[in-house]
Scaffold this active site. Structure first.
Site, mmCIF file in Angstrom:
data_model
loop_
_atom_site.group_PDB
_atom_site.id
_atom_site.type_symbol
_atom_site.label_atom_id
_atom_site.label_comp_id
_atom_site.label_asym_id
_atom_site.label_seq_id
_atom_site.Cartn_x
_atom_site.Cartn_y
_atom_site.Cartn_z
ATOM 1 N N ASP A 135 62.924 40.236 32.406
ATOM 2 C CA ASP A 135 61.534 39.787 32.356
ATOM 3 C C ASP A 135 61.358 38.941 31.103
ATOM 4 O O ASP A 135 62.310 38.329 30.631
ATOM 5 C CB ASP A 135 60.589 40.990 32.392
ATOM 6 N N HIS A 158 62.718 35.648 31.382
ATOM 7 C CA HIS A 158 61.612 34.803 31.831
ATOM 8 C C HIS A 158 61.033 33.966 30.701
ATOM 9 O O HIS A 158 59.959 33.389 30.842
ATOM 10 C CB HIS A 158 60.508 35.665 32.449
#
Length: 258
Positions: A135, A158
């Site tokens: 993430d 991310h």
């Protein structure tokens, strides 16, 4: 405090108290943790498979690997979090705290494993980190003021994100954010600012992204005011964002003000 050796969590997936931590450091002042390369291993692979965020929109029933809450004038040096069941590290309600030489390690398929989340804190310095996760490498929540993120190597993951903001009422402004001298490689995003649609009015201001090198990044810069990852959103956009971006992309300079 000196730490030597590694801690390994049970692999069992159990429902935890909302936003709870597996290891917690709470309400201490003038504290220094010298990790000496120690590892907090969350044994999270079974939890990632059981994660139902996409279906329910809620991801808070799994433990965060390490939580720092209410620390003042403190330093966290030389620790690594690996394979957390949820977020790796959470910094909340802290003042004048430095995190240095931090390691985060988890595979791309580890859902909702933000590397370091910082919220409602003033004077946090993240200096030197190598973050591989599924993430956001660094996520920045509401109420964050005077934050410096420097020398972070991010990827896979991310990217580095401000937000998401505006999901809850009465969120605090974000002011004074500097992200500089970072490298982002093999990620979905580079740097981004994200708010939920239909969110209450809010402000993020005095934001600087400077001297950031990106390589093989799908979306280098993303300003998203309709962030809705699970489809549970209201219509409309109300958040106000004031930002100043200075991005270095493969030796090319992009200069943006909006």
């Amino acid at each position: 405090m000196d730490m030597h050796g590694n801690l390994k969590a049970p692999a069992t997936v159990t429902v935890a108290k909302q936003h709870s931590g597996w290891v917690n450091f709470d309400n201490v002042a003038d504290f220094t943790l010298n990790g000496n390369g120690a590892i907090f291993d969350g044994s999270g692979s079974a939890a990632w498979k059981a994660n139902d965020c996409a279906k329910t929109g809620k991801c808070n029933n799994l433990p965060i690997n390490v939580r720092f809450t209410g620390l003042t004038n403190s330093k966290i040096i030389g620790i690594t979090s690996t394979n957390s069941k949820l977020f790796h590290m959470n910094v909340l309600n802290c003042k004048n705290i430095t995190l240095q030489d931090i390691g985060i390690d988890a595979p791309p398929e580890s859902l909702n494993t933000d590397g370091i989340h910082i919220g409602r804190s003033n004077g946090v310095n993240l200096i030197g980190a190598k973050i591989k996760t599924g993430d956001d490498c660094v996520s920045i929540g509401d109420g964050t003021e005077n934050l410096v993120v420097e020398g972070v190597e991010c990827g896979p993951g991310h990217g580095i994100s401000l937000g998401s903001l505006g999901r809850y009422p009465n969120e605090q402004p974000v002011k004074g954010l500097i992200v500089r001298k970072c490298t982002i490689k093999n990620t979905d995003n580079g740097v981004r600012i994200k708010t939920w649609p239909g969110s209450p009015p809010g402000v993020a201001s005095n934001i600087l992204f400077e001297d950031i090198t990106m390589d093989n990044v799908t979306t280098p810069i993303l300003i998203d005011q309709e962030y809705c990852p699970y489809g549970h959103c209201k219509a409309g956009v109300y958040n106000r964002i004031k930002a100043f971006l200075y991005i270095k992309l493969k030796r090319r300079l992009i200069f943006m003000r909006f």
